[in-house]
Each structure stands twice: as structure tokens, then as C-alpha cells.
Scaffold this motif. Sequence first.
Motif, PDB file in Angstrom:
ATOM      1  N   PRO A 100      -3.530 -16.394   6.452  1.00 27.21           N
ATOM      2  CA  PRO A 100      -4.373 -15.624   5.854  1.00 27.21           C
ATOM      3  C   PRO A 100      -4.998 -14.459   6.800  1.00 27.21           C
ATOM      4  N   GLY A 101      -4.810 -13.190   6.419  1.00 28.15           N
ATOM      5  CA  GLY A 101      -5.512 -12.103   7.349  1.00 28.15           C
ATOM      6  C   GLY A 101      -4.822 -11.949   8.497  1.00 28.15           C
ATOM      7  N   ASP A 102      -3.618 -12.402   8.759  1.00 25.13           N
ATOM      8  CA  ASP A 102      -3.044 -12.602  10.132  1.00 25.13           C
ATOM      9  C   ASP A 102      -1.590 -11.729   9.774  1.00 25.13           C
ATOM     10  N   ILE A 103      -1.779 -10.539   9.978  1.00 31.26           N
ATOM     11  CA  ILE A 103      -0.445  -9.903   9.841  1.00 31.26           C
ATOM     12  C   ILE A 103      -0.041  -9.130  11.273  1.00 31.26           C
ATOM     13  N   ARG A 104       1.256  -9.392  11.808  1.00 34.89           N
ATOM     14  CA  ARG A 104       1.635  -8.882  12.848  1.00 34.89           C
ATOM     15  C   ARG A 104       2.887  -7.973  12.985  1.00 34.89           C
ATOM     16  N   PHE A 105       3.015  -7.259  13.701  1.00 33.72           N
ATOM     17  CA  PHE A 105       4.245  -6.310  13.830  1.00 33.72           C
ATOM     18  C   PHE A 105       5.173  -6.900  15.097  1.00 33.72           C
ATOM     19  N   GLU A 106       6.140  -7.617  14.908  1.00 36.07           N
ATOM     20  CA  GLU A 106       6.866  -8.031  16.053  1.00 36.07           C
ATOM     21  C   GLU A 106       8.138  -7.884  16.107  1.00 36.07           C
ATOM     22  N   GLU A 107       8.611  -8.058  17.070  1.00 33.24           N
ATOM     23  CA  GLU A 107      10.321  -8.025  17.525  1.00 33.24           C
ATOM     24  C   GLU A 107      11.050  -9.337  16.840  1.00 33.24           C
ATOM     25  N   ARG A 108      12.087  -8.824  16.217  1.00 36.78           N
ATOM     26  CA  ARG A 108      13.060  -9.673  15.611  1.00 36.78           C
ATOM     27  C   ARG A 108      14.543  -9.263  15.838  1.00 36.78           C
ATOM     28  N   PRO A 109      15.491 -10.048  15.810  1.00 37.11           N
ATOM     29  CA  PRO A 109      17.136  -9.723  16.068  1.00 37.11           C
ATOM     30  C   PRO A 109      17.173  -8.426  14.953  1.00 37.11           C
ATOM     31  N   ASP A 110      18.203  -7.636  15.463  1.00 42.47           N
ATOM     32  CA  ASP A 110      18.532  -6.734  14.309  1.00 42.47           C
ATOM     33  C   ASP A 110      19.351  -7.413  13.447  1.00 42.47           C
ATOM     34  N   PRO A 111      19.460  -7.165  12.167  1.00 45.46           N
ATOM     35  CA  PRO A 111      20.285  -7.761  11.086  1.00 45.46           C
ATOM     36  C   PRO A 111      21.892  -7.244  11.095  1.00 45.46           C
ATOM     37  N   GLN A 112      22.646  -8.287  10.997  1.00 45.37           N
ATOM     38  CA  GLN A 112      23.993  -7.994  11.143  1.00 45.37           C
ATOM     39  C   GLN A 112      24.620  -8.309   9.714  1.00 45.37           C
ATOM     40  N   ILE A 113      25.901  -7.910   9.492  1.00 49.15           N
ATOM     41  CA  ILE A 113      26.456  -8.101   8.461  1.00 49.15           C
ATOM     42  C   ILE A 113      26.912  -9.684   8.617  1.00 49.15           C
ATOM     43  N   GLN A 114      26.745 -10.420   7.522  1.00 47.89           N
ATOM     44  CA  GLN A 114      26.971 -11.800   7.412  1.00 47.89           C
ATOM     45  C   GLN A 114      28.161 -12.176   6.381  1.00 47.89           C
ATOM     46  N   SER A 115      28.193 -11.462   5.644  1.00 51.17           N
ATOM     47  CA  SER A 115      28.913 -11.717   4.399  1.00 51.17           C
ATOM     48  C   SER A 115      29.694 -10.514   4.087  1.00 51.17           C
ATOM     49  N   PRO A 116      31.117 -10.414   3.421  1.00 47.27           N
ATOM     50  CA  PRO A 116      31.836  -9.011   3.099  1.00 47.27           C
ATOM     51  C   PRO A 116      31.108  -8.291   2.151  1.00 47.27           C
ATOM     52  N   SER A 117      29.929  -8.888   1.192  1.00 47.40           N
ATOM     53  CA  SER A 117      29.323  -8.156   0.345  1.00 47.40           C
ATOM     54  C   SER A 117      27.904  -7.660   0.773  1.00 47.40           C
ATOM     55  N   ASP A 118      27.811  -7.771   1.944  1.00 47.78           N
ATOM     56  CA  ASP A 118      26.412  -7.169   2.616  1.00 47.78           C
ATOM     57  C   ASP A 118      26.539  -5.882   2.844  1.00 47.78           C
ATOM     58  N   ALA A 119      25.202  -5.151   3.045  1.00 52.07           N
ATOM     59  CA  ALA A 119      24.864  -3.972   3.627  1.00 52.07           C
ATOM     60  C   ALA A 119      23.681  -3.938   4.757  1.00 52.07           C
ATOM     61  N   VAL A 120      23.661  -3.404   5.530  1.00 49.67           N
ATOM     62  CA  VAL A 120      22.330  -3.202   6.264  1.00 49.67           C
ATOM     63  C   VAL A 120      21.985  -1.876   6.079  1.00 49.67           C
ATOM     64  N   VAL A 121      20.472  -1.664   5.748  1.00 50.89           N
ATOM     65  CA  VAL A 121      19.958  -0.428   5.602  1.00 50.89           C
ATOM     66  C   VAL A 121      18.912  -0.326   6.453  1.00 50.89           C
ATOM     67  N   ARG A 122      19.001   0.949   7.135  1.00 54.13           N
ATOM     68  CA  ARG A 122      17.542   1.491   7.838  1.00 54.13           C
ATOM     69  C   ARG A 122      16.741   2.086   6.703  1.00 54.13           C
ATOM     70  N   VAL A 123      15.215   1.375   7.061  1.00 50.45           N
ATOM     71  CA  VAL A 123      14.359   1.523   6.196  1.00 50.45           C
ATOM     72  C   VAL A 123      13.702   2.978   6.576  1.00 50.45           C
ATOM     73  N   VAL A 124      13.524   4.005   5.462  1.00 49.13           N
ATOM     74  CA  VAL A 124      12.928   5.157   5.593  1.00 49.13           C
ATOM     75  C   VAL A 124      11.736   5.035   5.278  1.00 49.13           C
ATOM     76  N   ARG A 125      11.328   4.518   4.191  1.00 50.70           N
ATOM     77  CA  ARG A 125       9.798   4.280   3.826  1.00 50.70           C
ATOM     78  C   ARG A 125       9.801   2.716   3.324  1.00 50.70           C
ATOM     79  N   THR A 126       8.716   2.233   3.359  1.00 53.41           N
ATOM     80  CA  THR A 126       8.254   0.983   2.587  1.00 53.41           C
ATOM     81  C   THR A 126       6.747   1.250   2.387  1.00 53.41           C
ATOM     82  N   CYS A 127       6.132  -0.230   2.057  1.00 49.75           N
ATOM     83  CA  CYS A 127       4.638  -0.138   1.691  1.00 49.75           C
ATOM     84  C   CYS A 127       4.188  -1.435   1.508  1.00 49.75           C
ATOM     85  N   VAL A 128       2.845  -1.573   1.053  1.00 46.18           N
ATOM     86  CA  VAL A 128       2.332  -2.788   1.044  1.00 46.18           C
ATOM     87  C   VAL A 128       2.130  -2.867  -0.617  1.00 46.18           C
ATOM     88  N   CYS A 129       2.131  -4.185  -1.174  1.00 48.23           N
ATOM     89  CA  CYS A 129       2.020  -4.277  -2.454  1.00 48.23           C
ATOM     90  C   CYS A 129       0.757  -5.135  -2.789  1.00 48.23           C
TER      91      CYS A 129
END
Length: 349
Positions: A9-38
Motif C-alpha cells: 500500500p502506497g509503495d510504488i517504485r520504478f525499478e530495473e528488471r530484465p528486458d523481456p524476450q520472445i519466449q514462445s513463437p506466438s509472442d511479440a515484444v512491444v516498446r511502450v510509447v504511452r501508458t497510464c495509471v488506472c
Amino acid sequence: MQTTIIHGPGDIRFEERPDPQIQSPSDAVVRVVRTCVCGSDLWPYRGVRPTPAPHPIGHEFIGIVEAVGAEVRNVRVGDFVISPFTDSDGTCVHCRNGITTSCVNFGVWGGTAKTGEPLDGAQGEYVRVPFADGTLVTVPESPDAELFPHLLTLADVMSTGHHAARSGNVQPGATVVVVGDGAVGLCAVLASKRLGAERIIAMSRHEDRQRLARAFGATDIVAERGDDGIAAIEELLGGIGADSVLECVGTKDSMHQALGAVRPGGYLGFVGVPAGAPELPMQQLFSTNIHVAGGIAPVRPYLAELLPDVLSGAIEPGRVFDLSLPLAQVADAYTAMDQRTAIKVLLEP
């Protein structure tokens, strides 16, 4: 990459995580252009829903495809795409019936897939998208940046407002009441106007949200809540109640107010994420023949209908974003929405 992690609760952090990789033949990796808070992100942020362990968060994004698996056919590297807030394979019986949020391979960004594997949160720099062909929708050509906020709403809030209106059977000439003045409620006003409603009553106590509701098509504003709000609606509508009421909050009080505003034989469309144990009074429904429908919005099938109106400028749902921040300041975005100093916060990586 860097991404948003909720620790509690109340604890949001912007942290380093591994870059996503293709794991399945049906995957895509998308570079986020815009996002938001819901608004629904605030439930764990406020502790209404538990956070047993730190995990990525955020479920709305638009972006550019950076990589695709060998079996992906409908999207290509370089495509500009909209992602619904859930993934879906597009082939199961539920997807074919238009209920992609019941896909047998359903998963929500920042949560887990049906297989139990964790899914990337949308409030980060990159997202791995399982079932890319069934999930992502390509935007024709490359849209201008001024369209980004409007396109982003299609990932959730505009499509969810539209789902409320469809579930509530909004018809041309109808009288409509919208309960909730958050981004979804405001988009439900816009959706009702788009579908031809003649009179739209927005329930709101906040002047900035009232102004946007009127800009989106509201003809009346009711600031009262509870039984006083129901009485105010009855007075406006000659004691009859509305043809359609759209419940966009998800609490017991908001559902009570919504049910009290529907005319006998009318329709209630609900899309508010349940919190506070809203319950349906079966005797009231039996006595009045009120129709109740709704739930989690199947965004993917709605995009074919809504995307052309955004691209043409016929609707501008991105006006719900009244604050823009760098993604690295995501904690400030949560604070602004939690304290209601912003309707909805746009985040730019």
C-alpha cells in the motif's frame, strides 16, 4: 529495462528488471510509447486489495513492435499497436463469441497468465505480449503524437465506457444516467452520446469532471449522492427513472444509487470493478423487470468499432488525461490520482 513495481500500500517504485524476450513463437515484444495509471490500480495502492509480494503493475499501453515470434502473422516489427488490458489467443470459443476476457489463455498485464507465468506490467519500457495475433491491434500507418492519448484510452477506459453503454442498452433517443465521474464514467458519457442518447445525466460532485462530462455530451449534472441523488434524478425525469443507467464505480453505494435510478423495465450496465461487496436486490429486480448486464470489458472486439472514430477525430476520449508525467515519476502519478488532483495521468517513457 525499468518498470513499475508495487511493493505494498502506497509503495510504488520504478525499478530495473530484465528486458523481456520472445519466449514462445506466438509472442511479440512491444516498446511502450504511452501508458497510464488506472483507477483500478488504486485498489492495491490503497490496500483494498492485498499485495502478497512485489510485482509489476499497470495494464494500459500503446507502443511499437520490436520483435515477433516465428508464428506471429498479423503484426510485424515496426507496427504501431494498441493492446487491450488483457491478452487473448483469438481462437478459443470464448474469443470467437466476443468475450476475450474469458479466453482460455486469459491474462492481465502485471498479473499472471493461465499457465501461471508472470506477465509484464504496462507501466514500463517494454512488454512481452503472449498471443500477439489475438491480442494486439495494429493502427493503420503511424499516428501523430497528438492522437496518442486518445488511442491509449482504447486499451481500457473508453472501451470500458463503451461496454457499459452496450451492456446498458443505450439507444438513440434514450435517457441515460452515469454513476461515477472517473475516467471510465466520463468515457461512458461519451459512449452514450456516440450511441445517440438524447439526455445524459452525469452524477458528479467535482467541477473539473462536471465540465468534461458536459463537453462529452452530458445534458445534466446531479451532485447529490445516495437517496438524495436518486430523488434528484426522479425529479429531472418526471418520476419515471432512466432508460439506461451505467454503473462505473463498483461499490455497494454506487450500485444502490444506480438501481434506484432505473425505470421499470430499464437497463443497468455495470463495469465498476467490484469493491465493497455490491449485491443485487433480487426482489427489486423481480418486481421491476430491470435488466442487469455487464462486467469486465472485452476490449479487443470493440477496437474495430472505436478505432476509426478516434483516428477521424469524431471522438476525443484522451481528454480524460489532465496530467502528463515522465514514466520515472510514476509514484507521483499514483499520488495525484489517489488524492483526486488528477482524473487520469498519462505517462511517457
